[in-house]
Design a protein around this motif. Structure first.
Motif, short mmCIF file in Angstrom:
data_model
loop_
_atom_site.label_atom_id
_atom_site.label_comp_id
_atom_site.label_asym_id
_atom_site.label_seq_id
_atom_site.Cartn_x
_atom_site.Cartn_y
_atom_site.Cartn_z
N UNK A 30 -43.65 -53.44 67.69
CA UNK A 30 -43.61 -51.99 67.86
C UNK A 30 -44.88 -51.30 67.33
N UNK A 31 -45.88 -52.06 66.99
CA UNK A 31 -47.15 -51.52 66.48
C UNK A 31 -46.94 -50.60 65.28
N UNK A 32 -46.09 -51.03 64.37
CA UNK A 32 -45.77 -50.27 63.16
C UNK A 32 -47.02 -49.86 62.39
N UNK A 33 -47.96 -50.79 62.20
CA UNK A 33 -49.17 -50.48 61.43
C UNK A 33 -50.01 -49.40 62.09
N UNK A 34 -50.01 -49.35 63.39
CA UNK A 34 -50.81 -48.36 64.13
C UNK A 34 -50.08 -47.03 64.28
N UNK A 35 -48.77 -47.07 64.51
CA UNK A 35 -48.03 -45.85 64.85
C UNK A 35 -47.27 -45.21 63.69
N UNK A 36 -46.82 -46.00 62.73
CA UNK A 36 -45.93 -45.48 61.68
C UNK A 36 -46.60 -45.49 60.32
N UNK A 37 -47.09 -46.63 59.89
CA UNK A 37 -47.59 -46.81 58.53
C UNK A 37 -48.85 -46.00 58.29
N UNK A 38 -48.96 -45.49 57.07
CA UNK A 38 -50.18 -44.83 56.63
C UNK A 38 -50.40 -45.17 55.16
N UNK A 39 -51.65 -45.25 54.76
CA UNK A 39 -51.98 -45.50 53.35
C UNK A 39 -52.01 -44.20 52.56
N UNK A 40 -51.74 -43.09 53.23
CA UNK A 40 -51.74 -41.79 52.56
C UNK A 40 -50.73 -41.80 51.42
N UNK A 41 -51.07 -41.16 50.33
CA UNK A 41 -50.17 -41.05 49.18
C UNK A 41 -49.22 -39.87 49.38
N UNK A 42 -47.94 -40.11 49.14
CA UNK A 42 -46.93 -39.07 49.29
C UNK A 42 -46.25 -38.82 47.95
N UNK A 43 -45.80 -37.60 47.75
CA UNK A 43 -44.94 -37.30 46.61
C UNK A 43 -43.54 -37.80 46.93
N UNK A 44 -42.82 -38.36 45.97
CA UNK A 44 -41.48 -38.89 46.25
C UNK A 44 -40.52 -37.86 46.87
#
Length: 174
Positions: free
Chosen positions: A156-170
Motif C-alpha cells: 500500500x506504499x505506506x512509507x510514501x503515502x502515510x508515514x512521515x518523520x515529522x514530530x507530532x505532539x501526543x
C-alpha cells in the motif's frame, strides 16, 4: 489381488479424510456484496503518535486513503498504485492463510498483548463476496499478522503515502 486393491483404496480414503480433518477451517468469514473486491487496512490510535488512517485498495490498483492523525496528509485522497499493489497484498494475505486466522486478535481475546499499541483492522473481500475482517493488536496474535501487516504496508506504499518523520505532539496538535 482384489483385497490389496481394496486395502489401497481404503488407505487413500483414510489419508484424505485425515488431511481434511487436520486442515484449518475458515473463521469469521461472511458473505458480502459481490463484484466489489477490496483490501482495507485501518490502523488506530496508540499511546504515542501512531499513524491513524484507513486505506482501501481495489484490484486495478486504485486506492482511497483517509488520513486521520499523525500521517503525512490528513483528509481523503485517491490515487493509483498499479495492479502489482493488489497482487502483492493478495499474495501476502494468501501466504498467511488469512481465511483461517482468528478474527479477534486483540486484548479482548488474549491477555498477553503489548500495551499501548494500535489496533489494526484488515479486511479482504473477494469478487465473489467472501469477506473477513481481522482485528489485531500487537502481541495478541501469532506471527502471521505481524508478517501480513508489514507486507500490506509495503504493497500500500505506506512509507510514501502515510508515514512521515515529522514530530507530532501526543495530543495531535502537531
Amino acid at each position: 489381488m482384489g483385497s490389496a486393491r481394496l486395502f489401497g483404496t481404503f488407505a487413500i480414503a483414510a489419508v484424505s479424510a485425515a488431511a481434511i480433518a487436520c486442515s484449518p477451517t475458515e473463521q469469521g468469514v461472511t458473505q458480502a456484496q459481490t463484484g466489489d473486491p477490496v483490501i482495507v487496512m485501518s490502523e488506530g490510535a496508540c499511546d504515542q503518535t501512531c499513524p491513524i488512517y484507513d486505506m482501501t485498495l481495489h484490484p486495478d490498483g486504485t486506492y482511497a486513503l483517509n488520513g486521520v492523525k499523525f500521517v503525512k496528509t490528513t483528509g481523503v485522497s485517491e490515487g493509483q498504485l498499479g495492479t502489482d499493489a493488489w497482487k502483492a497484498a493478495e499474495t501476502a494475505l494468501t501466504e498467511v492463510s488469512f481465511w483461517t486466522l482468528p478474527a479477534n486478535q486483540t486484548s479482548n481475546a488474549s491477555e498477553n498483548c503489548h500495551r499501548g499499541t494500535p489496533t489494526v483492522n484488515v479486511t479482504w473481500r473477494t469478487d465473489a463476496g467472501k469477506q473477513k475482517t481481522i482485528a489485531y493488536t500487537a502481541g495478541c496474535g501469532g506471527p502471521e499478522m505481524r508478517t501480513v501487516i508489514g507486507a500490506l504496508r509495503q504493497a500500500l506504499s505506506f512509507d510514501k503515502l502515510v508515514w512521515t518523520d515529522e514530530r507530532f505532539a501526543p495530543d495531535g496538535s502537531r
